[in-house]
Enzyme design. Structure first.
Site, short mmCIF file in Angstrom:
data_model
loop_
_atom_site.label_atom_id
_atom_site.label_comp_id
_atom_site.label_asym_id
_atom_site.label_seq_id
_atom_site.Cartn_x
_atom_site.Cartn_y
_atom_site.Cartn_z
N GLY A 240 -31.92 76.39 26.61
CA GLY A 240 -31.74 76.19 25.18
C GLY A 240 -32.92 76.44 24.28
CD GLU A 275 -28.79 74.46 33.97
OE1 GLU A 275 -28.15 74.79 32.95
OE2 GLU A 275 -28.33 73.66 34.80
N GLY A 277 -32.74 80.59 29.79
CA GLY A 277 -32.30 81.99 29.85
C GLY A 277 -33.03 82.78 28.78
NE ARG A 278 -31.26 82.05 22.64
CZ ARG A 278 -30.12 82.57 22.17
NH1 ARG A 278 -30.13 83.75 21.61
NH2 ARG A 278 -28.99 81.89 22.25
NE ARG A 314 -27.86 86.94 20.64
CZ ARG A 314 -28.53 86.45 19.64
NH1 ARG A 314 -29.27 87.23 18.90
NH2 ARG A 314 -28.49 85.16 19.39
CE1 TYR A 318 -22.52 83.86 19.45
CE2 TYR A 318 -24.06 85.58 20.03
CZ TYR A 318 -23.09 84.68 20.39
OH TYR A 318 -22.68 84.62 21.70
CB CYS A 344 -13.36 102.52 14.47
SG CYS A 344 -13.70 104.22 14.89
CD GLU A 345 -13.62 96.22 15.17
OE1 GLU A 345 -13.58 95.37 14.27
OE2 GLU A 345 -12.80 96.28 16.10
CE1 TYR A 373 -26.78 84.17 27.16
CE2 TYR A 373 -28.70 83.72 25.78
CZ TYR A 373 -27.85 83.35 26.82
OH TYR A 373 -28.07 82.18 27.49
N1 LLP Z 1 -27.39 76.37 31.03
C1 LLP Z 1 -26.14 76.34 30.58
C2 LLP Z 1 -25.18 75.42 31.17
C3 LLP Z 1 -25.75 77.20 29.52
O1 LLP Z 1 -24.51 77.15 29.06
C4 LLP Z 1 -26.69 78.09 28.95
C5 LLP Z 1 -26.33 79.01 27.89
C6 LLP Z 1 -28.01 78.09 29.49
C7 LLP Z 1 -28.32 77.21 30.51
C8 LLP Z 1 -29.08 79.00 28.99
O2 LLP Z 1 -29.38 78.74 27.68
P1 LLP Z 1 -30.57 79.51 26.94
O3 LLP Z 1 -31.87 79.05 27.55
O4 LLP Z 1 -30.36 80.95 27.13
O5 LLP Z 1 -30.44 79.10 25.53
N2 LLP Z 1 -24.48 84.49 23.79
C9 LLP Z 1 -25.23 83.54 22.98
C10 LLP Z 1 -25.87 82.46 23.82
C11 LLP Z 1 -24.89 81.67 24.66
C12 LLP Z 1 -25.55 80.62 25.50
C13 LLP Z 1 -24.60 80.03 26.48
N3 LLP Z 1 -25.16 79.07 27.38
C14 LLP Z 1 -26.25 84.31 22.15
O6 LLP Z 1 -26.29 85.54 22.23
O7 LLP Z 1 -26.99 83.71 21.37
#
Ligand code: LLP
Length: 413
Positions: A240, A275, A277-278, A314, A318, A344-345, A373
């Site tokens: 997150g 966890e 990701g981003r 994105r 969003y 075409c959008e 993402y």
């Molecule tokens: N753990 C769980 C259970 C999650 O659902 C997520 C992300 C993460 C970890 C990783 O979160 P991060 O560190 O990446 O914030 N597609 C959207 C983001 C969707 C995130 C979904 N869950 C975007 O492009 O902003």
């Protein structure tokens, strides 16, 4: 933006490779990732957690390319997966199943069986029915599944509503007000070991305060569960932490956040998991595109490029902001324009009403902060082959996913 992307003498580089060289040879549109940027963000987590038993489980959903998973597996990362497909990817990339945590609100029986057979570390469960299913499948397979319950701590993550997950009204997790009963009932089930408490309150959080609040609530829960004889040994705080998408925006301080959490958990004998990701991959990636046309319509100026919402959804989904930078700086100044793709959008734009470099047909641009993402959400809408992906390491680069061909588009039909 990380300094993995920078201008040198007017030319835009990723590490020591000029992006124009990659675009010329690999074609456009094309995703380019910096391996050093990925590894340095990963190490920020590992260093920040020094001194407490921990595991950083990279959230595969942010970018599941095998080249990137391999890089992180070799650096010692664990992985957070949400599907059998992601499990398959991690295993193909040489990831250690014993370092995998399986999250997600709708795991199927087949996915659970696959994960049990591979011997993953643990399941983050989101409903009582899921815990029962894991219990019965584990018994049948003669295994013991390590289980954590994903708790919905009812904390407002103050992020985009589509990527906020920690409020009562969201589909995720089990309400913290009801979860103790769930633990009590699950404690009697065979085939599982109730080891953990987990949460994930949302994504692109710029202020660590809600995460700290969630951690406090979860620690309170751990204490209450332990008092009832449920031996919780693991705390997973999800991902997150956000990244700066606009030039000049401050970057949330991962180190400071981890420091605050470390203080909270001191002495609790909990194995800490995250966890992210981003925050690991977003800034490491750019989407390179070529300018096809310029056109004016009334007062509006359009820069039509060969990348679209099918490569990067994105902005459309969003209203996300990605900086648009030219691969060669010029003396033609700036222009206020919409940067749009061929789809075409009307929602197909990379930037709307934006002051950008006055690029002309044949010039190249980069949409920045696209490592997370980006490709993973790409589609074949309008029968557009998905783009190639490139990994840069110092002065070297290689294609880590080939551009799809026309044959790929109809495979299976
Ligand atoms: N753990 C769980 C259970 C999650 O659902 C997520 C992300 C993460 C970890 C990783 O979160 P991060 O560190 O990446 O914030 N597609 C959207 C983001 C969707 C995130 C979904 N869950 C975007 O492009 O902003």
């Amino acid at each position: 933006m990380t300094n993995s992307f920078e201008y040198r003498g007017g030319a835009f580089f990723c590490e020591d490779v000029e992006l124009r060289t990659i675009a010329d040879q690999a074609g456009t549109p094309c995703y380019v990732y910096s391996s050093s940027a990925i590894l340095s963000r990963y190490r920020e987590y590992v260093n920040g957690l020094e001194g407490v038993p921990h595991r950083v489980c990279y959230a595969v959903k942010a970018n599941g390319n095998l080249g990137i998973l391999r890089l992180l597996a070799e650096a010692g990362a664990g992985f957070d997966i949400v599907s059998g497909g992601e499990l398959y990817r991690v295993l193909q990339a040489g990831g250690d199943p014993a370092r995998i945590v399986f999250s997600g609100v709708g795991k199927t029986r087949e996915e659970i069986e696959y994960a049990l057979a591979q011997g993953i570390h643990s399941f983050n469960c989101e409903s009582e029915a899921e815990i029962s299913l894991i219990s019965s499948l584990a018994v049948r397979l003669g295994k013991t599944a390590s289980v954590a319950v994903r708790v919905n701590p009812d904390v407002d993550a103050s992020t985009h509503p589509y990527i906020s997950t920690g409020l009562k009204e969201h589909k995720f997790g089990i309400d913290i007000a009801e979860v103790e009963g769930v633990y009590a009932r699950a404690a009697g089930l065979p085939g599982i070991s109730l080891d953990g408490v987990s949460c994930h309150i949302g994504s692109q959080l710029l202020d660590p305060a809600p995460l700290v609040e969630a951690a406090q609530k979860l620690l309170g829960l751990v204490a209450r569960l332990r008092a009832k004889g449920i031996r919780i040994t693991q705390l997973d705080l999800g991902g997150g932490i956000g990244v700066p998408y606009r030039c000049g925006d401050p970057r949330p301080d991962v180190g400071a956040f981890l420091q605050a959490v470390k203080k909270l958990v001191a002495g609790s004998e909990l194995f800490l998991m995250f966890e992210p990701g981003r925050s690991i991959v977003a800034e490491a990636g750019a989407l390179i595109a070529r300018v096809l046309y310029r056109k004016r319509s009334g007062d509006k100026e359009f820069i039509i490029v060969d990348a679209s919402m099918t490569e990067l959804i994105r902005p459309a989904l969003y209203e996300a902001h990605h900086e648009i930078l030219p691969l060669r700086q010029s003396s033609f100044g700036n222009v206020k324009a919409d940067v749009v793709g061929p789809v075409c959008e009307s929602g197909d734009f990379l930037a709307e009403d934006r002051e950008v470099a006055n690029v002309l047909p044949g010039d190249m641009i980069a949409a920045m902060t696209c490592g997370a993402y980006g490709f993973v959400m790409a589609s074949n809408y309008n029968s557009r082959p998905r783009p190639c992906e490139v990994l840069v390491e110092g002065a070297g680069w290689r294609i880590i996913r080939q551009r799809e061909s026309l044959q790929d588009l109809i495979r299976g039909e």
